[in-house]
Design a protein around this motif. Structure first.
Motif, short mmCIF file in Angstrom:
data_model
loop_
_atom_site.label_atom_id
_atom_site.label_comp_id
_atom_site.label_asym_id
_atom_site.label_seq_id
_atom_site.Cartn_x
_atom_site.Cartn_y
_atom_site.Cartn_z
N MET A 1 0.84 -1.20 0.00
CA MET A 1 0.00 0.00 0.00
C MET A 1 0.87 1.25 0.00
O MET A 1 0.81 2.08 -0.88
CB MET A 1 -0.90 -0.03 1.25
N ILE A 2 1.73 1.37 0.99
CA ILE A 2 2.60 2.54 1.06
C ILE A 2 3.75 2.38 0.09
O ILE A 2 4.39 1.34 0.03
CB ILE A 2 3.13 2.74 2.50
N ASN A 3 3.96 3.41 -0.70
CA ASN A 3 5.05 3.42 -1.66
C ASN A 3 6.38 3.18 -0.94
O ASN A 3 6.72 3.90 0.00
CB ASN A 3 5.04 4.79 -2.35
N ILE A 5 9.48 3.68 -1.64
CA ILE A 5 10.49 4.74 -1.62
C ILE A 5 10.10 5.84 -0.63
O ILE A 5 10.91 6.35 0.12
CB ILE A 5 10.70 5.30 -3.04
N VAL A 6 8.79 6.16 -0.61
CA VAL A 6 8.32 7.16 0.34
C VAL A 6 8.54 6.66 1.76
O VAL A 6 8.94 7.40 2.65
CB VAL A 6 6.82 7.47 0.08
N ALA A 9 12.10 7.10 2.61
CA ALA A 9 12.36 8.52 2.89
C ALA A 9 11.92 8.85 4.30
O ALA A 9 12.63 9.53 5.05
CB ALA A 9 11.62 9.39 1.88
N PHE A 10 10.75 8.31 4.69
CA PHE A 10 10.23 8.56 6.03
C PHE A 10 11.19 8.04 7.10
O PHE A 10 11.54 8.74 8.05
CB PHE A 10 8.86 7.90 6.19
N ILE A 12 14.35 7.49 6.82
CA ILE A 12 15.59 8.28 6.85
C ILE A 12 15.36 9.62 7.56
O ILE A 12 16.17 10.05 8.38
CB ILE A 12 16.13 8.49 5.42
N VAL A 13 14.22 10.27 7.24
CA VAL A 13 13.94 11.56 7.88
C VAL A 13 13.87 11.39 9.39
O VAL A 13 14.46 12.16 10.16
CB VAL A 13 12.63 12.17 7.33
N ILE A 16 17.37 10.85 10.74
CA ILE A 16 18.16 12.09 10.81
C ILE A 16 17.69 12.96 11.95
O ILE A 16 18.48 13.52 12.70
CB ILE A 16 18.07 12.85 9.48
N ALA A 17 16.35 13.04 12.08
CA ALA A 17 15.82 13.88 13.15
C ALA A 17 16.31 13.37 14.51
O ALA A 17 16.70 14.16 15.37
CB ALA A 17 14.30 13.89 13.10
N LEU B 117 11.06 19.33 13.98
CA LEU B 117 11.87 18.16 14.34
C LEU B 117 12.70 18.44 15.59
O LEU B 117 13.00 17.54 16.36
CB LEU B 117 12.78 17.75 13.18
N TYR B 184 11.22 11.38 -7.06
CA TYR B 184 11.87 11.05 -5.78
C TYR B 184 13.01 11.98 -5.44
O TYR B 184 13.55 11.94 -4.34
CB TYR B 184 12.33 9.59 -5.79
N TYR B 187 12.57 13.92 -2.27
CA TYR B 187 12.88 13.23 -1.00
C TYR B 187 14.38 13.26 -0.74
O TYR B 187 14.81 13.43 0.40
CB TYR B 187 12.37 11.78 -1.04
N VAL B 191 16.06 14.92 2.56
CA VAL B 191 16.98 14.19 3.44
C VAL B 191 18.34 14.89 3.49
O VAL B 191 18.92 15.08 4.56
CB VAL B 191 17.11 12.73 2.93
N LEU B 194 18.10 18.17 5.52
CA LEU B 194 17.99 17.88 6.95
C LEU B 194 19.34 17.45 7.51
O LEU B 194 19.77 17.93 8.57
CB LEU B 194 16.95 16.77 7.20
N PHE B 198 21.29 19.51 10.40
CA PHE B 198 21.56 18.95 11.72
C PHE B 198 23.06 18.80 11.98
O PHE B 198 23.48 18.73 13.14
CB PHE B 198 20.83 17.62 11.92
N ILE B 254 5.17 12.34 2.52
CA ILE B 254 5.32 11.27 3.51
C ILE B 254 4.08 11.22 4.40
O ILE B 254 3.48 10.18 4.62
CB ILE B 254 6.59 11.48 4.35
N GLN B 257 0.69 9.68 3.22
CA GLN B 257 0.45 8.23 3.20
C GLN B 257 -0.67 7.86 4.16
O GLN B 257 -1.27 6.80 4.05
CB GLN B 257 1.73 7.47 3.57
#
Lengths: 190, 326
Positions: A1-3, A5-6, A9-10, A12-13, A16-17, B117, B184, B187, B191, B194, B198, B254, B257
Motif C-alpha cells: 500500500m505505502i510506496n 520509496i516514500v 524517505a520517512f 531516513i527523515v 536524521i531527526a 523536528l 523522488y 525526497y 533528506v 535535513l 543537523f 510522507i 500516506q
C-alpha cells in the motif's frame, strides 16, 4: 500500500531527526556557553550601553552586567545594567527557534540599546537584525507597552519574529529592573 | 452555498468584533503622572501585567485581525475545495499569492520542518497564526492529502496560474520513465538538507533550496538568478518545482500516506486514460493515484462528476436500458 520509496524517505527523515536531536540537544547556535567573563560580549555591551566605559559581570536573582562610567571627579560611577533576555527568564521562541536579545538600561529604567545575540528566524536578517528595528527601543521606559503595531513597527512577513523579540525585550527589561532594585535593597550601603 | 456563507459571515463577525474591542492594554500604559523613579511594587505589577498577557484573552485588535484574516483565507480555500468550483480555485490562487505570499510571506518552509523536528515551536502567544496554518496543513493532509500544496502554497498557486496562462503548445511533458524517477528527487533533497542542517546548524540554507523567499523581494544576486532559471523552466514544464524539488512537498508526501479520504476510482479507470492525461501533477498512473504526488487540484474529480466525459457514467447510461434497475 505505502510506496516503498516514500517509506524509506520517512525512515531516513526520522533517523536524521533522531540523530540531529542527539547532537543538537545543546543547540550549536543558541548554546554558546555563557562566559563569566565580560570580554566576549564587549562589542554587544558597547552597542547597548554606548555611554559606559567598563563592564562587570554580576549575579543576583539572574546573571547580568553592570556598566560604569569613569568620571573625572566622582571616580567610577554605575550608569546602567545590561542583560541577555534568555538569562533573565524572558526566553522566547520565534518562528523557528529561540531568540536571544541583549538589552542595556540606564538606572531609571529607560532602554539605552538593544541587539540580537542569537536567532534562527528565516526573515530575521531583514527584521530584528535591522538597526531600524533596534533603534525604536532606545529611550523607551519599562513602563511603556512595547507593542508591535502600536509603538513598535510591524515588519511585513516577519510578524511572529518581531512580536517574539519585542516581548523578550519588554519582559526582560522589567525583570531586569526588578532584580536590580532588589539587589540595591539588600545592600543599601551603596 | 449556505456553508460558505455561514463561514464567511462568521469570519466577518470575528474581524468586526476585533475592531470594536476596547483596547485596555492601550489605555493602561500611557498615563504619564507616574513617579520618576521605579519602585519594586510597580515593577511587580508590570511583571504581572506581562504574565496576564500570556493568556489568549489579552489579544490585541491587531493580532485578532491577523488571525481573522488567516481563518478567512483558510475558510475560502476549504470552500473552494469542497465545492470543486473551478473559478473559485483560481480566485483562491490569486488570494493566496497576495495573502500568504506578498502580504504575510508565510509559506510552510523547510525551516518549519527543522523547527518541528527540533521541538522549537513558537511561543503560543505570538504564534497563533503559525499554529493555525501548520495545524490546518497537517490535519488537511491527513484528511484529504496535500491540500496545502494545491491550494494554500503561494508558490504552488503561482505556478498553477502560470500553467493556466502559458499556451499549452509550449508545454513539454517529461517522459513517463523520467517522471517516475524524478519525483523522488524531492525526497533526496529533503533528506540532504535535513542532514546538512543537523550537522552544520546553518538554517540559512533554506534560501537555496526553496524559492519562497521571493515574496519578500529580498534576495542576493545568486538567489534571484536561480529563481529566474526556475521560473523560466516552469514555463515549459508545469509545476516543475513542486513535482521534483520541493522539500516541504516531500515531507507532506510522507505525511499523505496516512490520507483518510482518498479520491474514488471506478472500475473503468483501469483502462480509461482521460484523468491520467488531465492530471497536471503526473499523479495518476493507470488505475492508481499516488497520494504522495496528488495535491487535490480537483481536475480529475471534476471529470468524474461530468456525466458526458467520464467513461463510468457513459457505460452506465448505455447499459441502463438493458438492465433497467440496479
Amino acid at each position: 500500500m505505502i510506496n516503498p520509496i516514500v517509506k524509506h524517505a520517512f525512515v531516513i527523515v526520522v533517523g536524521i531527526a533522531a540523530c540531529g536531536l542527539l547532537f543538537h540537544a545543546e543547540p550549536l547556535l543558541g548554546g554558546q556557553p555563557i562566559s563569566q567573563d565580560v570580554a566576549p560580549y564587549l562589542t554587544h555591551l558597547r552597542k547597548v550601553l554606548p555611554d559606559a566605559d567598563t563592564f562587570t559581570r554580576e549575579a543576583s536573582v539572574y546573571p547580568y552586567f553592570h556598566a560604569y562610567q569613569e568620571h573625572p571627579t566622582n571616580g567610577t560611577v554605575l550608569v546602567g545594567v545590561a542583560f541577555f533576555s534568555e538569562e533573565v527568564g524572558a526566553g522566547v521562541t520565534g518562528y523557528s527557534g529561540p531568540i536571544n536579545m541583549m538589552v542595556g538600561l540606564d538606572l531609571t529604567g529607560s532602554l539605552r540599546g538593544v541587539t540580537v545575540i542569537d536567532h534562527q528566524e528565516p526573515y530575521g536578517p531583514r527584521s530584528i537584525e535591522q538597526p531600524i528595528f533596534q533603534r525604536q527601543f532606545i529611550g523607551k521606559h519599562v513602563r511603556q507597552m512595547f507593542h508591535v503595531g502600536t509603538d513598535i513597527d510591524t515588519v511585513s512577513g516577519a510578524t511572529i519574529t518581531v512580536r517574539a523579540a519585542t516581548d523578550a525585550i519588554r519582559r526582560g527589561s522589567r525583570r531586569m529592573m526588578r532584580a536590580y532594585l532588589q539587589s540595591r535593597q539588600t545592600e543599601p550601603s551603596s | 452555498m449556505t456553508v460558505s456563507r455561514v463561514l464567511i459571515s462568521l469570519v466577518w463577525l470575528i474581524i468586526i468584533g476585533a475592531g470594536g474591542l476596547p483596547s485596555d492594554a492601550l489605555a493602561q500604559s500611557g498615563s504619564g503622572d507616574q513617579p520618576a523613579t521605579l519602585s519594586l511594587d510597580e515593577l511587580t505589577a508590570l511583571m504581572e501585567e506581562d504574565e496576564a498577557q500570556d493568556s489568549i484573552t489579552s489579544m490585541t485588535p491587531d493580532e485578532l485581525l491577523d488571525i481573522g484574516g488567516l481563518v478567512l483565507v483558510l475558510g475560502i480555500a476549504l470552500v473552494s475545495f469542497v465545492t470543486k468550483h473551478v473559478w473559485l480555485k483560481y480566485g483562491v490562487f490569486v488570494l493566496v499569492i497576495g495573502y500568504f505570499g506578498f502580504a504575510k510571506s508565510s509559506l510552510v518552509s523547510i525551516v518549519n520542518i527543522f523547527a518541528i523536528l527540533e521541538g522549537n515551536l513558537p511561543t503560543f502567544r505570538h504564534g497563533v497564526p503559525w499554529y493555525l496554518l501548520i495545524g490546518f496543513t497537517v490535519v488537511s493532509t491527513i484528511l484529504w492529502g496535500r491540500l496545502y500544496c494545491g491550494r494554500l502554497c503561494a508558490f504552488g498557486a503561482l505556478t498553477q496560474l502560470m500553467d493556466r496562462i502559458v499556451p499549452a503548445r509550449w508545454r513539454i511533458e517529461p517522459p513517463a520513465w523520467f517522471d517516475r524517477r524524478a519525483i523522488y528527487l524531492k525526497y533526496v533533497i529533503l533528506v540532504t538538507v535535513l542532514a546538512y542542517y543537523f550537522t552544520s546548524g546553518d538554517f540559512l540554507i533554506y534560501r537555496y533550496v526553496e524559492p519562497f523567499w521571493m515574496f519578500t523581494l529580498n534576495g542576493t544576486t545568486v538567489m534571484w538568478t536561480l529563481l529566474t532559471l526556475l521560473l523560466f523552466a516552469t514555463v515549459f514544464v508545469r509545476n516543475l518545482y513542486c513535482r521534483y524539488f520541493c522539500s516541504v512537498g516531500a515531507a507532506l508526501g510522507i505525511l499523505s500516506q496516512l490520507t483518510m479520504f482518498r479520491i474514488k476510482r471506478w472500475r473503468e479507470c483501469n483502462t480509461c486514460k482521460i484523468c491520467e492525461k488531465a492530471c497536471e501533477w503526473g499523479a495518476i498512473d493507470g488505475p492508481r493515484i499516488s497520494v504522495a504526488e496528488c495535491v487535490r487540484c480537483d481536475d480529475c474529480e471534476r471529470i468524474y462528476d461530468d456525466q458526458d466525459k467520464c467513461v463510468h457514467w457513459i457505460v452506465l447510461r448505455k447499459s441502463a436500458p438493458r438492465e433497467p434497475t440496479v
